[in-house]
Design an enzyme around this catalytic site. Structure first.
Site, PDB file in Angstrom:
ATOM      1  N   ASN A  11       0.878  -1.174   0.000  1.00 27.99           N
ATOM      2  CA  ASN A  11       0.000   0.000   0.000  1.00 27.99           C
ATOM      3  C   ASN A  11       0.916   1.225   0.000  1.00 27.99           C
ATOM      4  OD1 ASN A  11      -1.739   2.087   0.469  1.00 27.99           O
ATOM      5  ND2 ASN A  11      -2.411   1.397   2.498  1.00 27.99           N
ATOM      6  N   TRP A  12       1.035   1.839  -1.152  1.00 30.09           N
ATOM      7  CA  TRP A  12       1.947   2.987  -1.272  1.00 30.09           C
ATOM      8  C   TRP A  12       1.381   4.258  -0.632  1.00 30.09           C
ATOM      9  CZ3 TRP A  12       4.750   3.078  -6.753  1.00 30.09           C
ATOM     10  CH2 TRP A  12       5.638   2.002  -6.806  1.00 30.09           C
ATOM     11  N   LYS A  13       0.103   4.219  -0.246  1.00 29.77           N
ATOM     12  CA  LYS A  13      -0.549   5.405   0.346  1.00 29.77           C
ATOM     13  C   LYS A  13      -0.295   6.615  -0.560  1.00 29.77           C
ATOM     14  CE  LYS A  13      -0.281   3.194   4.805  1.00 29.77           C
ATOM     15  NZ  LYS A  13      -0.257   3.273   6.256  1.00 29.77           N
ATOM     16  N   GLU A  99      -7.099   4.675   7.685  1.00 32.83           N
ATOM     17  CA  GLU A  99      -6.847   6.092   7.396  1.00 32.83           C
ATOM     18  C   GLU A  99      -8.057   6.727   6.710  1.00 32.83           C
ATOM     19  OE1 GLU A  99      -3.064   5.460   5.492  1.00 32.83           O
ATOM     20  OE2 GLU A  99      -2.230   4.895   7.428  1.00 32.83           O
ATOM     21  N   GLY A 173       2.530   2.198  10.844  1.00 33.60           N
ATOM     22  CA  GLY A 173       3.529   3.255  10.730  1.00 33.60           C
ATOM     23  C   GLY A 173       4.246   3.585  12.028  1.00 33.60           C
ATOM     24  N   SER A 212       3.308  -2.241  10.311  1.00 35.32           N
ATOM     25  CA  SER A 212       4.752  -2.339  10.577  1.00 35.32           C
ATOM     26  C   SER A 212       5.353  -3.686  10.166  1.00 35.32           C
ATOM     27  CB  SER A 212       5.055  -2.037  12.049  1.00 35.32           C
ATOM     28  OG  SER A 212       4.691  -0.699  12.349  1.00 35.32           O
ATOM     29  N   GLY A 233       2.787  -1.226   4.241  1.00 40.29           N
ATOM     30  CA  GLY A 233       2.840   0.194   3.933  1.00 40.29           C
ATOM     31  C   GLY A 233       4.251   0.637   3.613  1.00 40.29           C
ATOM     32  N   GLY A 234       4.906   1.278   4.584  1.00 41.51           N
ATOM     33  CA  GLY A 234       6.216   1.894   4.374  1.00 41.51           C
ATOM     34  C   GLY A 234       7.236   0.991   3.690  1.00 41.51           C
TER      35      GLY A 234
HETATM   36  P1  13P Z   1       2.955   0.328   7.649  1.00 39.78           P
HETATM   37  O1  13P Z   1       3.423  -0.982   7.048  1.00 39.78           O
HETATM   38  O2  13P Z   1       3.720   1.492   7.155  1.00 39.78           O
HETATM   39  O3  13P Z   1       2.844   0.227   9.128  1.00 39.78           O
HETATM   40  O4  13P Z   1       1.453   0.555   7.098  1.00 39.78           O
HETATM   41  C1  13P Z   1       0.521  -0.447   7.203  1.00 39.78           C
HETATM   42  C2  13P Z   1      -0.672  -0.091   6.406  1.00 39.78           C
HETATM   43  O5  13P Z   1      -1.421   0.808   6.753  1.00 39.78           O
HETATM   44  C3  13P Z   1      -0.897  -0.832   5.161  1.00 39.78           C
HETATM   45  O6  13P Z   1      -2.182  -0.605   4.664  1.00 39.78           O
END
Ligand code: 13P
Length: 250
Positions: A11-13, A99, A173, A212, A233-234
């Site tokens: 998920n690149w957000k 989010e 995150g 995470s 995510g990250g």
């Molecule tokens: P992180 O892996 O950055 O904690 O984010 C998780 C996330 O929200 C994936 O949708």
């Protein structure tokens, strides 16, 4: 019965300009050179979906989006529809991410309607649930996430490809992750809630863990009971980290 392939979805957000396409290209090239046990997806910002889809065409990388409107088209300034995402080359979509639930007030009912819209356009939805830290501390985790599943999964999902993602909000995150026992307890409870909601169809869809996930913890998380993949995510933004997580799935 053979276990379904795990799904590792990035998920690149709201990250990524043009040069980020190269990260996806690197992931695709690595998977072409050595196929992965897992299915691999990158859910990109809408502006990158078409470029990513072209860059990884013919490779084992699924390109997806991160949200859709419920309608196919209309006067909804700023939104994109499931049909538009599919038209751009998207095959998957993340729905009900925490989010979006917290910043835009998206409810379980809206998430369920968006899931129906995704199916209408042939997109595979990844439906997210997860508790806040306050809910966990109050001992309400399982009640909260099972209620979210019940409200966010429309009956139309039965017989189609979809995934549920368990993402504890306090682990997103932050570098914090639940213990393996906590992850297993949530995933086992979610499996039961999915079966109650969708019957037999609720028994086979993968339940991804998110929050995470990184190369150093992916292997043990992915071995946990009822964990059918990860939503990353990250650590999905850099090809090397994302590939290390993909390889951790076997
Ligand atoms: P992180 O892996 O950055 O904690 O984010 C998780 C996330 O929200 C994936 O949708």
């Amino acid at each position: 019965m053979t276990a379904p392939r795990p799904l590792i979805a990035g998920n690149w957000k709201m990250f990524g300009l043009g040069p980020a396409v190269d990260e996806a290209r690197q992931v695709a090239a690595a998977l072409t050179a050595r196929p992965a046990a897992a299915r691999v997806a990158i859910c990109a910002p809408a502006t990158l979906v078409e470029r990513l889809a072209r860059a990884v065409e013919g490779c084992d990388v699924i390109v997806g989006g991160q949200d859709i409107h419920t309608e196919a088209c209309g006067a909804f300034t700023g939104d994109i529809s499931a049909e538009m995402l599919a038209d751009a080359g998207g095959r998957m979509v993340i729905l009900g991410h925490s989010e979006r639930r917290s910043a835009y007030g998206e409810s379980d009912a809206l998430t369920a309607t968006k899931a129906e819209a995704a199916l209408r356009a042939g997109l595979e939805p990844i439906i997210c649930v997860g508790e806040t830290l306050a809910e966990r501390e109050a001992g309400r985790t399982l009640e909260v996430i099972c209620r979210q599943v019940q409200g966010s999964l429309p009956p139309a999902l039965a017989g189609t490809a979809f995934a549920v993602a368990y993402e504890p909000i306090w682990a997103i995150g932050t570098g914090l992750t639940p213990t393996l026992d906590q992850i297993e307890a949530s995933h086992v409870a979610l499996r039961a809630a999915m079966a109650r909601t969708l019957g037999e169809a609720g028994r086979s869809a993968p339940i991804l863990y998110g929050g995470s996930v990184k190369p150093s913890n992916a292997a043990e998380i992915l071995k946990a009971k009822e964990v059918g993949g990860a939503l990353v995510g990250g650590a999905s933004l850099k090809a090397a980290d994302f590939l290390a997580i993909v390889r951790a799935a076997g």
